[in-house]
Write an enzyme that holds these catalytic residues in place. Structure first.
Site, short mmCIF file in Angstrom:
data_model
loop_
_atom_site.label_atom_id
_atom_site.label_comp_id
_atom_site.label_asym_id
_atom_site.label_seq_id
_atom_site.Cartn_x
_atom_site.Cartn_y
_atom_site.Cartn_z
CG HIS A 163 -1.69 -1.30 0.91
ND1 HIS A 163 -3.42 -1.15 1.61
CD2 HIS A 163 -1.70 -2.51 1.14
CE1 HIS A 163 -4.02 -2.05 1.03
NE2 HIS A 163 -3.37 -3.46 1.76
CG ASP A 166 -5.05 1.68 2.14
OD1 ASP A 166 -5.69 1.17 2.14
OD2 ASP A 166 -3.49 1.88 0.84
#
Length: 482
Positions: free
Chosen positions: A22, A124
């Site tokens: 990520h 995110d």
């Protein structure tokens, strides 16, 4: 309104999740905006900031790119200092603790953002509370989840038709017939769904991919079925272009870059199989043993990354023989390079000696392989990796499947099924021994590599998307000001 506002740089905050899959792509995206002269702040924790600091390009983007750190709540979750990322964990217990710790980051991050509001937040999707924060500040929010858009389309269709019980099934409603040979774990689907639902409330989804790989047909399908906009700005791996940046996003490599390069330089073009399952997949010894036997039987040269054995360089012969056949390292000292820990992956994949990548189909790894025109041998393990496998093999024809059929919620722990040495050997030979099928797969992989490089260049699909997105954000900001 006069045109002056349009020239004023945007103020953007990026909030990456604390896992390499990520953090690496989202921070690469952040450098894209900074390289265009916008003021970018990445919000993270101290140890992750140290890692990121090393990977920020030393070009002009550095003056526009800043790191803001919030303390990591190590004591509250009983973690030793320095474990602030999922990749720093080696067992399920610590993995859960890092996950818990990330949920405690909300107050310090909110506090900073409320005191210094930006023009836009890119966060995110594992931080769903950013939706509420952005709404309170009346600023746009963009979501990032590290998946391909194809995988999201597949997840949504599987949810819609409740296809969780059967082991093999076809996913309906997609532009291609997609046949799955394993079904997603229920707990994964239950965790993902609320996050994806919140993601759809954002102003758009930032995707680490390029239009040509996900395909116009899947972008249309996504936008039609969800009413949500996707922005393809990748591949992130091509954003960090220079050798220094390729050396890998700040993580300390277990083998020196020089050693790795000189080993690869001594090999023929397309002769090496690169084997790596990312930082969050850890196999038991008996599975590692099958990999060793399979690759040895194929007779091909290899680089094998084994994070499970990091820090165990001095293990006894008895310990070693649990995961390596007797005499394996001696017999393969010319043929193979074993790396215990982190490897300079982008550097390896971009080397002409590498002819195939045996991969877990994590999206970062997949898009890196595609960027450098490397065909794949697919072995998905957890998360959305089984969907990515189908994009690689069934939809784009740039890889072969090893036959993995056990889909787990996490990459750690014991497994019921072992992928046999025969399956591994056959898959390697299918791609590495030549023949029409292998040549066709190689040609397609090279073509996608060329398309990836064009996408990030001026006039390419990702470059155009970035320009349009920046213009949209300026318009949103200037409407708010007027």
């Amino acid at each position: 309104m006069d045109g002056k506002g349009e020239d004023k740089p945007l103020k953007l905050y990026f909030i990456p999740y604390l896992a390499p899959g990520h953090m690496i792509p989202l921070c690469a995206m952040a450098t894209l905006f900074a390289s265009k002269g916008h003021h970018v702040t990445i919000i993270t924790t101290p140890f992750n900031a140290k890692t990121l600091q090393k990977s920020i390009p030393s070009s002009q983007s550095k003056q526009h790119l800043h790191l803001h750190t919030v303390p990591f709540p190590s004591q509250e979750v009983s973690l030793p200092d320095g474990i602030e990322n999922l990749s720093a964990t080696t067992n399920l217990d610590n993995l859960v603790k890092v996950y818990q710790a990330t949920t405690l980051l909300r107050p310090p991050i909110e506090n900073f953002v409320l005191q210094n509001p930006p023009d836009c937040i890119v966060a995110d999707f594992l931080f769903p509370w950013v939706d509420e924060l952005a709404n309170n500040l009346k600023i746009p929010r963009f979501a990032f989840n590290g998946f391909s858009l194809f995988a999201i389309c597949a997840i949504e269709s599987v949810k819609k038709h409740s296809l969780y019980s059967s082991t093999s099934f076809s996913i309906p409603d997609l532009p291609h017939t997609i046949t799955m040979n394993a079904s997603p774990p229920k707990q994964m689907s239950e965790m993902l769904q609320p996050l994806l639902d919140t993601e759809l409330k954002s102003n758009g989804l930032i995707v680490n991919n390029f239009v040509e790989l996900d395909g116009e047909e899947y972008i249309e399908h996504y936008e039609k079925t969800t009413g949500h906009k996707a922005w393809h700005l990748g591949p992130a791996s091509l954003i960090r272009r220079s050798i220094e940046e390729k050396v890998e996003s700040g993580q300390e490599s277990a083998v020196s870059v020089h050693e790795c390069l000189s080993w690869l330089n001594s090999k023929r073009v397309n002769s090496v199989v690169y084997i790596c399952f990312g930082s969050l997949c850890h196999f038991p010894d008996k599975q590692l043993y099958e990999i060793a036997c399979g690759i040895e039987a194929s007779g091909h040269e290899f680089i094998w990354v084994v994070p499970e054995k990091k820090g165990k360089e001095d293990e006894s012969e008895e310990e070693k023989e649990k995961w390596l056949p007797k005499g394996f390292q001696f017999q393969n000292q010319e043929k193979g390079l074993i790396i215990r820990g982190w490897a300079p992956q982008v550097l390896i994949l971009s080397h002409p000696a590498v002819g195939a990548f045996l991969t877990h189909c994590g999206w970062n790894s997949t898009v890196e392989a595609v960027s450098f025109g490397i065909p794949m041998i697919t072995w998905p393990v957890h998360g959305e990796q089984f969907y990515n496998e189908k994009l690689i093999t069934q939809v784009r024809g740039i890889g072969v499947e090893v036959g993995a059929a056990e889909w787990t919620a996490v990459g750690f722990g014991e497994r019921e099924k072992i992928v046999s040495r025969d399956s591994i050997q056959k898959a390697v030979e299918r791609l590495m021994d030549g023949g029409d099928e292998a040549e066709n797969i190689r040609r397609l992989a090279r073509e996608f590599g060329d398309k990836a490089k064009l996408a990030v260049q001026e006039g390419g699909s990702s470059h155009k998307n970035l320009t349009t997105l920046i213009d949209d954000l300026k318009r949103l900001r200037d409407c708010k000001l007027s």
